[in-house]
Design a protein around this motif. Structure first.
Motif, PDB file in Angstrom:
ATOM      1  N   CYS A   1       4.409   3.548 -13.814  1.00 27.66           N
ATOM      2  CA  CYS A   1       4.472   3.817 -12.371  1.00 27.66           C
ATOM      3  C   CYS A   1       4.515   2.515 -11.577  1.00 27.66           C
ATOM      4  N   LEU A   2       3.752   1.530 -12.015  1.00 27.42           N
ATOM      5  CA  LEU A   2       3.769   0.232 -11.344  1.00 27.42           C
ATOM      6  C   LEU A   2       5.141  -0.427 -11.491  1.00 27.42           C
ATOM      7  N   ASN A   3       5.725  -0.291 -12.660  1.00 25.97           N
ATOM      8  CA  ASN A   3       7.076  -0.792 -12.908  1.00 25.97           C
ATOM      9  C   ASN A   3       8.060  -0.198 -11.896  1.00 25.97           C
ATOM     10  N   ARG A   4       7.961   1.100 -11.648  1.00 26.55           N
ATOM     11  CA  ARG A   4       8.856   1.761 -10.697  1.00 26.55           C
ATOM     12  C   ARG A   4       8.589   1.302  -9.263  1.00 26.55           C
ATOM     13  N   ALA A   5       7.326   1.079  -8.926  1.00 23.76           N
ATOM     14  CA  ALA A   5       7.005   0.581  -7.584  1.00 23.76           C
ATOM     15  C   ALA A   5       7.673  -0.765  -7.341  1.00 23.76           C
ATOM     16  N   VAL A   6       7.675  -1.605  -8.364  1.00 25.82           N
ATOM     17  CA  VAL A   6       8.336  -2.908  -8.251  1.00 25.82           C
ATOM     18  C   VAL A   6       9.829  -2.712  -7.978  1.00 25.82           C
TER      19      VAL A   6
ATOM     20  N   GLU B   1       0.820  -1.211   0.000  1.00 27.58           N
ATOM     21  CA  GLU B   1       0.000   0.000   0.000  1.00 27.58           C
ATOM     22  C   GLU B   1       0.855   1.262   0.000  1.00 27.58           C
ATOM     23  N   LEU B   2       1.962   1.236   0.727  1.00 32.80           N
ATOM     24  CA  LEU B   2       2.834   2.407   0.775  1.00 32.80           C
ATOM     25  C   LEU B   2       3.410   2.718  -0.601  1.00 32.80           C
ATOM     26  N   LEU B   3       3.920   1.692  -1.274  1.00 32.03           N
ATOM     27  CA  LEU B   3       4.571   1.922  -2.560  1.00 32.03           C
ATOM     28  C   LEU B   3       3.582   2.319  -3.648  1.00 32.03           C
ATOM     29  N   LEU B   4       2.423   1.682  -3.677  1.00 34.03           N
ATOM     30  CA  LEU B   4       1.449   2.080  -4.688  1.00 34.03           C
ATOM     31  C   LEU B   4       1.014   3.527  -4.484  1.00 34.03           C
ATOM     32  N   THR B   5       0.874   3.929  -3.233  1.00 40.26           N
ATOM     33  CA  THR B   5       0.529   5.321  -2.944  1.00 40.26           C
ATOM     34  C   THR B   5       1.654   6.259  -3.358  1.00 40.26           C
ATOM     35  N   ASP B   6       2.889   5.847  -3.130  1.00 37.59           N
ATOM     36  CA  ASP B   6       4.043   6.696  -3.437  1.00 37.59           C
ATOM     37  C   ASP B   6       4.248   6.927  -4.932  1.00 37.59           C
ATOM     38  N   VAL B   7       3.750   6.029  -5.779  1.00 39.02           N
ATOM     39  CA  VAL B   7       3.931   6.208  -7.228  1.00 39.02           C
ATOM     40  C   VAL B   7       2.659   6.703  -7.915  1.00 39.02           C
ATOM     41  N   GLY B   8       1.641   7.046  -7.127  1.00 36.64           N
ATOM     42  CA  GLY B   8       0.430   7.610  -7.710  1.00 36.64           C
ATOM     43  C   GLY B   8      -0.654   6.610  -8.042  1.00 36.64           C
TER      44      GLY B   8
END
Length: 382
Positions: free
Chosen positions: A235-240, A202-209
């Protein structure tokens, strides 16, 4: 999770650290306006930076104590937040910790319709993407405070995809459709959730929009509705990558392997690939493989956004126009399309040609900003 090694032929394409800029430049957002905060987080992510998104000073302070990050800049939704006792205490803690004052910018006059930085706009250009001027101004405001975070904002005047390939009959084009399929993005989310640790999800998905997709019940449907902004995949790629900062390439390659299953999931497509080598030689086999793959991509995106060409040296060029997996991203230091590299590798495995061909990315939109990425498949000489 078991470790996955990167294929030898990919090593020359792997940046030393694809999140280097994000490591150096963490921007803390404290804003109760969720839509603005999410669009801004997306924009910062596409500019290669690392956003930490919170709604209150308390939440920001709590994350700082847990993660011990060093913000290079604080973006405040409301200027009056600076007058609260808790913010004063938080700011003092940052000053003591890092022996410097952290710059603060307020967001009161900033509104964003979306977070895209580099987009396909046929009215502006039919051959390459364009940079959003509105969002460029927001980045310039940030760069005045953090000049070392700056990246070029000009689309390359000359590139392989727009200059040389048209001479070979591969003509550049940009996507007409402003949205991608919900079913594809749902599978990308499912794959990402398998590789991103639960406590970070949840933190990472929020952090990338991508806060709206934290809960699985809010994921897009599995129907082929074209409603997803294409930059969401990037954005999801970057969260990964952010989920495993010590090994971002290994982590995104795990995700890519799982995403492959979505791209290559149709039994008829796999069956067709498996049958091709049984009746043709190596060169004709590759022609048929690329033809089959191209048709599949056209069907998925509902327009012709891939093409290929055989060269005189018996290698093949393959081009993704308005490339989905790096859509909107700027500032890459080397070619970065790991998902497509993994996909090509899987296709070579299915057709039992992995020892006969090498694949590399020649040109990446993350560097040229054209929106297009060029790959070369070269036969292995015995």
């Amino acid at each position: 999770m078991t470790s996955i090694s990167i294929p030898r032929d990919m090593l020359s394409n792997v940046p030393h650290d694809p999140i280097a800029l994000a490591r150096k430049h963490i921007i803390l957002i404290i804003d109760v306006d969720e839509m603005r905060a999410q669009n801004l987080a997306c924009l910062l992510t596409l500019a290669g930076l690392r956003a930490i998104v919170t709604t209150t000073t308390y939440q920001a302070f709590q994350r700082f104590l847990q993660e011990s990050f060093m913000p290079g800049l604080i973006l405040l939704g409301k200027q009056e937040e600076m007058t609260t006792p808790l913010f004063a205490r938080f700011f003092q803690r940052l000053t003591q910790e890092f022996q410097r004052d952290t710059p603060i910018l307020t967001l009161s006059k900033i509104q964003l319709q979306d977070g895209n930085l580099l987009l396909a706009d046929k009215s502006a250009s039919s051959t390459k993407h364009r940079v959003s001027q509105t969002h460029s101004e927001i980045l310039k405001m940030i760069w005045r405070v953090l000049p070392s975070a700056q990246i070029p904002l000009q689309v390359a005047e000359h590139s392989l995809a727009t200059d040389k390939l048209p001479e070979m009959g591969l003509f550049p084009r940009v996507a007409k459709t402003k949205r991608s399929a919900s079913s594809h993005f749902r599978f990308q989310l499912k794959a990402a959730k398998q590789v991103i640790p639960t406590e970070q999800w949840e933190l990472l998905l929020t952090d990338v929009g991508l806060a709206q997709y934290c809960k699985e019940r809010n994921w897009p449907s599995s129907a082929d509705e074209y409603i997803i902004p294409p930059e969401y995949t990037t954005c999801l790629n970057r969260a990964v990558m952010f989920s495993q900062p010590a090994e971002p390439i290994q982590q995104v390659y795990k995700w890519a392997k799982l995403v492959d299953a979505a791209i290559l999931q149709k039994p008829a497509f796999i069956f067709m690939l498996q049958q091709i080598p049984k009746v043709l030689g190596q060169d004709r086999t590759m022609r048929e493989v690329l033809k089959t793959f191209t048709n599949e991509l056209h069907e998925e995106r509902r327009e012709d956004l891939a093409d290929w060409k055989r060269l005189e040296d018996e290698s093949f060029l393959f081009v993704f126009y308005s490339n989905l997996f790096i859509y909107g991203f700027m500032g890459a230091n080397q070619p970065s399309c790991y998902v497509w590299l993994a996909t090509f590798e899987r296709i070579l495995e299915i057709t039992k040609m992995q020892k006969r061909w090498q694949i590399r990315e020649l040109e990446c939109s993350g560097q040229t900003y054209t929106g297009h990425c060029v790959f070369q498949l070269t036969p292995v000489r015995s």
